[in-house]
Scaffold this active site. Structure first.
Site, PDB file in Angstrom:
ATOM      1  N   GLU A 261     -40.218 -52.949 -15.730  1.00  0.00           N
ATOM      2  CA  GLU A 261     -38.985 -53.723 -15.541  1.00  0.00           C
ATOM      3  C   GLU A 261     -38.990 -54.759 -16.639  1.00  0.00           C
ATOM      4  OE1 GLU A 261     -36.565 -56.389 -15.180  1.00  0.00           O
ATOM      5  OE2 GLU A 261     -37.702 -57.139 -13.460  1.00  0.00           O
ATOM      6  N   CYS A 295     -34.320 -62.051 -16.067  1.00  0.00           N
ATOM      7  CA  CYS A 295     -34.002 -60.929 -16.956  1.00  0.00           C
ATOM      8  C   CYS A 295     -32.635 -60.333 -16.676  1.00  0.00           C
ATOM      9  CB  CYS A 295     -35.086 -59.863 -16.844  1.00  0.00           C
ATOM     10  SG  CYS A 295     -35.436 -59.365 -15.146  1.00  0.00           S
ATOM     11  N   GLU A 391     -33.133 -61.370 -26.151  1.00  0.00           N
ATOM     12  CA  GLU A 391     -33.278 -62.127 -24.917  1.00  0.00           C
ATOM     13  C   GLU A 391     -33.746 -63.546 -25.230  1.00  0.00           C
ATOM     14  OE1 GLU A 391     -34.647 -60.817 -20.536  1.00  0.00           O
ATOM     15  OE2 GLU A 391     -36.220 -60.665 -22.046  1.00  0.00           O
TER      16      GLU A 391
END
Length: 488
Positions: A261, A295, A391
């Protein structure tokens, strides 16, 4: 569980083979709201980790844990009870170590994760571990065939810092329900919270020795060992895409099953018929949840070009209302970033975005003491720029104008990631049509909340492999065996 919260001198122990043990050395845990050391965690060595893997292997190979469904249900019930009874101590520790706001611990930082254990205890009571697939005829004989679902083996579960309770329990509970044994590795920035879980298991459940082992370490070699060890069958990792790639490569030498993940760069699309006020409120507050350290947060805001300035103004007003500061205060919405290192990374990305032509509307400032960063809004962002593609993991929202609906879908899908997303429109059918075109594992329509113990979570593309939570989360830890016998 001993003293928690901001008390100095908080210490925890490793859980290896059913015993809570000290390590030869420790490393500091820092309160990100103050920048001060408030406790120390055992710094497990490679040898300690070898012992943990060995214990998990023995427990899987030589005990009936993997086949005794009743025992597993009872132990999960006990774990849920222990977590519930010790919730307030865990809450204070999570606030202090992770910098999570108190209000967030009443949601996805603690209270919701505890119910993941309840979900899998209940699911295990009824989940079919066998499935008949019918009788076939071959060479004049009839053959009964069926499937049995068995525990996958020894699991190495490797955690990040941002949601230590949720991520630990989303891995641990289904793995135990499936009959696996586990080595749980805490994140170096939030070790004490995860080690506290090990204490509860050791002191308040009948989980047999070696079934759960919990380690913390500052050594990269410990994580490397878990991903390459021949005694580990499954690696479950949550963290950055870069590290996920390395883990996948490392696990390939023994062909371990890998759950990943990973990162996200999710887009919230505001369609031209949306309620701009509502969309702006969701966009502004969402990006500041846990200081942007999530996230699945929508970090890109896609808006109609002709309404760009109007929506930016509304989002700026929304973000200016975000309360930040002491995470222990009941009215604080946003706490600090986890570390000085993370704050410098965020600030550097904001500075480069402005240099690349984005407009800094609000924020872009560090706040001391601690590792706080003001809610930051960037407008007129190039969809191909670093701030729109990489990110950030901070409270930074990038507003990107689009020309029409086709352009919005193209920009949303213009990413190596595919974790989550959102869309706002007064026409729900139109919103749903757009949602189905975005290649992500989760999606919110007009503020809909998909997150819960029963809802599978995971991503497309380089946001990962597999699903956590829900029935699918249990099945990540099961192997399928097909059997047949001759029938009269």
């Amino acid at each position: 569980m001993g003293s928690e919260g901001k008390a100095l001198g908080v210490t925890k122990r490793l859980l290896i083979d059913g015993r809570l043990v000290e390590a030869e050395r420790t490393f500091a845990s820092v309160d990100p709201a103050t920048g001060e050391v408030f406790g120390h965690a055992p710094d497990a060595t490679v040898a300690d980790t070898e012992a943990a893997v060995g214990a998990a292997r023995r427990a899987f190979d030589t005990t009936d844990w993997a086949t005794d469904r009743e025992l597993r249900v009872r132990c999960l019930d006990q774990l849920h009870r222990a977590l519930t009874e010790h919730k307030e101590g865990l809450r204070e520790l999570t606030i202090t170590e992770a910098g999570a706001s108190r209000m967030l611990t009443h949601g996805n930082q603690l209270d919701v994760p505890i119910e993941i254990v309840r979900f899998y205890a209940d699911l295990l009571r009824t989940y079919p571990l066998t499935e008949e697939i019918g009788v076939s005829e071959d060479r004049g004989r009839r053959h009964r065939r069926w499937i049995e679902k068995e525990a996958g083996g020894v699991v190495a579960a490797i955690l990040p810092y941002n949601y230590p309770n949720q991520l630990a329990l989303a891995k641990l509970a289904p793995a135990l329900a499936a009959g696996c044994t586990v080595v749980l590795k805490a994140a170096p920035d939030t070790p004490l919270t995860t080690l506290a879980l090990g204490e509860l298991i050791a002191e308040h459940t009948d989980i047999p020795a070696g079934v759960v082992n919990v380690v913390s370490s500052s050594e990269v070699a410990v994580g490397e060992l878990l991903t390459t060890h021949p005694g580990v069958d499954i690696v479950s990792f949550t963290g950055s895409t870069q590290v996920g790639r390395q883990i996948m490569a490392a696990a390939s030498s023994t062909l371990k099953k890998v759950f990943l993940e990973l990162g996200g760069k999710s887009a919230m699309i505001v369609l031209d018929d949306a309620d701009f006020d509502t969309a702006a409120m969701f966009a502004g507050f969402t990006i500041c949840s846990h200081a942007g350290q999530g996230c699945a947060l929508t970090t890109r805001l896609l808006v109609p070009r002709e309404s760009h300035d109007e929506i930016v103004e509304k989002v700026a007003a929304s973000m200016s209302r975000v309360s930040y500061g002491d995470p222990a205060a009941p009215d604080t919405y946003m706490g600090p970033l986890i570390s000085a290192r993370q704050r410098e990374k965020v600030h550097g990305m904001v500075e480069r975005a402005v240099a690349d032509g984005a407009k800094l509307v609000i924020g872009g400032e560090k706040v001391d003491p601690g590792f706080f960063y003001k809610p930051t809004l960037l407008a007129n962002v190039d969809p191909d720029s670093e701030i729109a593609q990489d990110e950030v993991f901070g409270p930074v929202l990038a507003v990107i104008p689009y020309t029409d609906e086709e352009d919005a879908v193209r920009i949303a899908n213009n990413s190596i990631f595919g974790l989550s997303g959102a869309v706002h429109s007064r026409d729900e059918e139109r919103a749903l049509r757009v949602a189905r075109r975005i290649r992500t594992g989760t999606f919110s329509i007009n503020g809909g909340n998909y997150f819960g113990p029963d809802a599978p979570f995971g991503g497309y593309k380089q946001s990962g492999l597999g699903r956590e939570m829900g029935v699918q989360g249990l099945e990540e830890f099961l192997q399928i065996k097909t059997l047949a016998t001759v029938v009269a």
